[in-house]
Design a protein around this motif. Structure first.
Motif, PDB file in Angstrom:
ATOM      1  N   ILE A  92       0.840  -1.209   0.000  1.00  0.00           N
ATOM      2  CA  ILE A  92       0.000   0.000   0.000  1.00  0.00           C
ATOM      3  C   ILE A  92       0.871   1.254   0.000  1.00  0.00           C
ATOM      4  O   ILE A  92       0.614   2.209  -0.741  1.00  0.00           O
ATOM      5  N   GLU A  93       1.910   1.254   0.825  1.00  0.00           N
ATOM      6  CA  GLU A  93       2.811   2.407   0.872  1.00  0.00           C
ATOM      7  C   GLU A  93       3.447   2.673  -0.486  1.00  0.00           C
ATOM      8  O   GLU A  93       3.551   3.823  -0.912  1.00  0.00           O
ATOM      9  N   ASN A  94       3.850   1.623  -1.166  1.00  0.00           N
ATOM     10  CA  ASN A  94       4.437   1.789  -2.499  1.00  0.00           C
ATOM     11  C   ASN A  94       3.437   2.387  -3.475  1.00  0.00           C
ATOM     12  O   ASN A  94       3.774   3.264  -4.275  1.00  0.00           O
ATOM     13  N   LYS A  95       2.206   1.932  -3.401  1.00  0.00           N
ATOM     14  CA  LYS A  95       1.175   2.471  -4.297  1.00  0.00           C
ATOM     15  C   LYS A  95       0.851   3.926  -3.958  1.00  0.00           C
ATOM     16  O   LYS A  95       0.618   4.732  -4.854  1.00  0.00           O
ATOM     17  N   ILE A  96       0.865   4.258  -2.668  1.00  0.00           N
ATOM     18  CA  ILE A  96       0.625   5.648  -2.263  1.00  0.00           C
ATOM     19  C   ILE A  96       1.743   6.546  -2.778  1.00  0.00           C
ATOM     20  O   ILE A  96       1.482   7.655  -3.263  1.00  0.00           O
ATOM     21  N   GLU A  97       2.986   6.083  -2.697  1.00  0.00           N
ATOM     22  CA  GLU A  97       4.113   6.852  -3.242  1.00  0.00           C
ATOM     23  C   GLU A  97       3.900   7.131  -4.722  1.00  0.00           C
ATOM     24  O   GLU A  97       4.118   8.256  -5.186  1.00  0.00           O
ATOM     25  N   ASP A  98       3.485   6.107  -5.457  1.00  0.00           N
ATOM     26  CA  ASP A  98       3.219   6.277  -6.887  1.00  0.00           C
ATOM     27  C   ASP A  98       2.104   7.301  -7.118  1.00  0.00           C
ATOM     28  O   ASP A  98       2.213   8.167  -7.998  1.00  0.00           O
ATOM     29  N   LEU A  99       1.035   7.200  -6.332  1.00  0.00           N
ATOM     30  CA  LEU A  99      -0.073   8.149  -6.456  1.00  0.00           C
ATOM     31  C   LEU A  99       0.378   9.581  -6.177  1.00  0.00           C
ATOM     32  O   LEU A  99      -0.016  10.518  -6.874  1.00  0.00           O
ATOM     33  N   GLU A 112      -7.228  16.943  -2.295  1.00  0.00           N
ATOM     34  CA  GLU A 112      -8.013  16.532  -3.459  1.00  0.00           C
ATOM     35  C   GLU A 112      -7.899  15.034  -3.703  1.00  0.00           C
ATOM     36  O   GLU A 112      -8.890  14.374  -4.022  1.00  0.00           O
ATOM     37  N   LEU A 113      -6.703  14.515  -3.519  1.00  0.00           N
ATOM     38  CA  LEU A 113      -6.484  13.082  -3.677  1.00  0.00           C
ATOM     39  C   LEU A 113      -7.282  12.302  -2.634  1.00  0.00           C
ATOM     40  O   LEU A 113      -7.931  11.303  -2.949  1.00  0.00           O
ATOM     41  N   THR A 114      -7.270  12.787  -1.405  1.00  0.00           N
ATOM     42  CA  THR A 114      -8.035  12.160  -0.332  1.00  0.00           C
ATOM     43  C   THR A 114      -9.528  12.191  -0.642  1.00  0.00           C
ATOM     44  O   THR A 114     -10.232  11.202  -0.442  1.00  0.00           O
ATOM     45  N   GLU A 115      -9.996  13.316  -1.145  1.00  0.00           N
ATOM     46  CA  GLU A 115     -11.415  13.440  -1.495  1.00  0.00           C
ATOM     47  C   GLU A 115     -11.780  12.453  -2.604  1.00  0.00           C
ATOM     48  O   GLU A 115     -12.837  11.819  -2.559  1.00  0.00           O
ATOM     49  N   MET A 116     -10.896  12.287  -3.582  1.00  0.00           N
ATOM     50  CA  MET A 116     -11.142  11.322  -4.653  1.00  0.00           C
ATOM     51  C   MET A 116     -11.276   9.913  -4.079  1.00  0.00           C
ATOM     52  O   MET A 116     -12.162   9.151  -4.472  1.00  0.00           O
TER      53      MET A 116
END
Length: 125
Positions: A92-99, A112-116
């Protein structure tokens, strides 16, 4: 198995399948020693390619979530829940870094990312 796959998702089907099986293991629906459906049976049940199920199973085995016995099938591994949770958290951390990298490229704020993510979570319920 209660597996949800979306053909409209941008996430590859094998990744969705892998994530769904991890979810079933983490919430206890699949317990250590439980057999998974054969690759062929799962592919047929989900109307996906057997190659897709094979890739998901291989990734799960490489991550230690399942193990295979030739001629018998694929089974949920008996590792402790904390180790499995830690593996998932790292993923999950790796995917969050990518995001975060992608969102910075288009000047998308963390808010905005959190809202999405909240909107997407609400839609998936």
């Amino acid at each position: 198995m209660n597996i949800r796959i979306s053909n409209q998702s941008e996430v590859p089907i094998y990744e969705q399948l892998k994530g769904e099986i991890i979810r079933l293991i983490m919430n206890g629906e699949l317990r250590p020693g439980d057999p998974l459906l054969s690759m062929r049976a799962l592919a047929k049940e989900l109307s996906i390619s057997i190659i897709t199920t094979k890739r998901a199973y291989q990734d799960l085995e490489a991550s230690g979530f399942v193990y295979s016995v030739v001629g018998k099938g694929t089974f949920v591994s008996e590792q402790n829940a904390e180790n499995r949770r830690e593996q998932v958290l790292v993923e999950i951390e790796n995917k969050i870094e990518d995001l975060l990298k992608i969102s910075k490229q288009v000047d998308l704020s963390v808010d905005e990312l959190t809202e999405m993510m909240k909107v997407m979570e609400d839609e998936s319920i």
